[in-house]
Design a protein around this motif. Sequence first.
Motif, short mmCIF file in Angstrom:
data_model
loop_
_atom_site.label_atom_id
_atom_site.label_comp_id
_atom_site.label_asym_id
_atom_site.label_seq_id
_atom_site.Cartn_x
_atom_site.Cartn_y
_atom_site.Cartn_z
N ALA A 12 0.84 -1.20 0.00
CA ALA A 12 0.00 0.00 0.00
C ALA A 12 0.87 1.25 0.00
CB ALA A 12 -0.92 -0.01 1.22
N ILE A 13 2.06 1.14 0.55
CA ILE A 13 2.99 2.27 0.61
C ILE A 13 3.29 2.81 -0.79
CG2 ILE A 13 5.38 2.92 1.19
CD1 ILE A 13 5.14 0.83 3.51
N VAL A 14 3.28 1.92 -1.79
CA VAL A 14 3.57 2.32 -3.17
C VAL A 14 2.34 2.20 -4.07
CG1 VAL A 14 6.05 1.85 -3.01
CG2 VAL A 14 4.50 0.02 -3.75
N GLY A 43 -4.49 0.56 -3.79
CA GLY A 43 -4.30 -0.74 -4.42
C GLY A 43 -5.58 -1.42 -4.84
N VAL A 44 -5.48 -2.72 -5.01
CA VAL A 44 -6.58 -3.57 -5.47
C VAL A 44 -7.38 -4.05 -4.27
CG1 VAL A 44 -7.12 -5.73 -6.68
CG2 VAL A 44 -5.21 -4.29 -7.46
#
Length: 157
Positions: A12-14, A43-44
């Motif tokens: 999640a950081i990226v 994200g997903v």
Amino acid sequence: MKIVRAKPNTPAIVGESMTGICHNDLVTHEEFVDVCNLMRCFGVVEEVPENLMDVVIAVSSSSPAYVFMFIEAMADAASADGMPRAQAYEFAAQAVLGSAKMILETGKHPGELKDMVCSPGGTTLEAIRVLEAHGLRSSVFEAVKACAAHCKKIIDK
């Protein structure tokens, strides 16, 4: 009480998290959609039944650590053979990123994609032989199962 249970992972950081999410019957469809949309910011998001949240933790939430270990091991070996460490990490990480993207974008089974890399009598098959001899597949299988079991044990307390 309305409850939504979500388990993202550290990518999640990226902006590349994989989040498993579920809710109880008191949460409306509209509320659940709002929460899912919020989680998509990093994200997903995939809805799963509550009884699979332990598996989500094992296969997604904890798995970045497994992947980091795999990348670190490949880079250590490349570095031992003379490749500068920073370059070894880049090569290993990009190979993992590209491989994961192939699975997601082609829809092909990982075994089929693996076979595309393997030439008869080639270097990749030799490497796979060694990985199988040292139990890579069964070690990963057992690690994911142990993680899920431990999660279930913690939550059942």
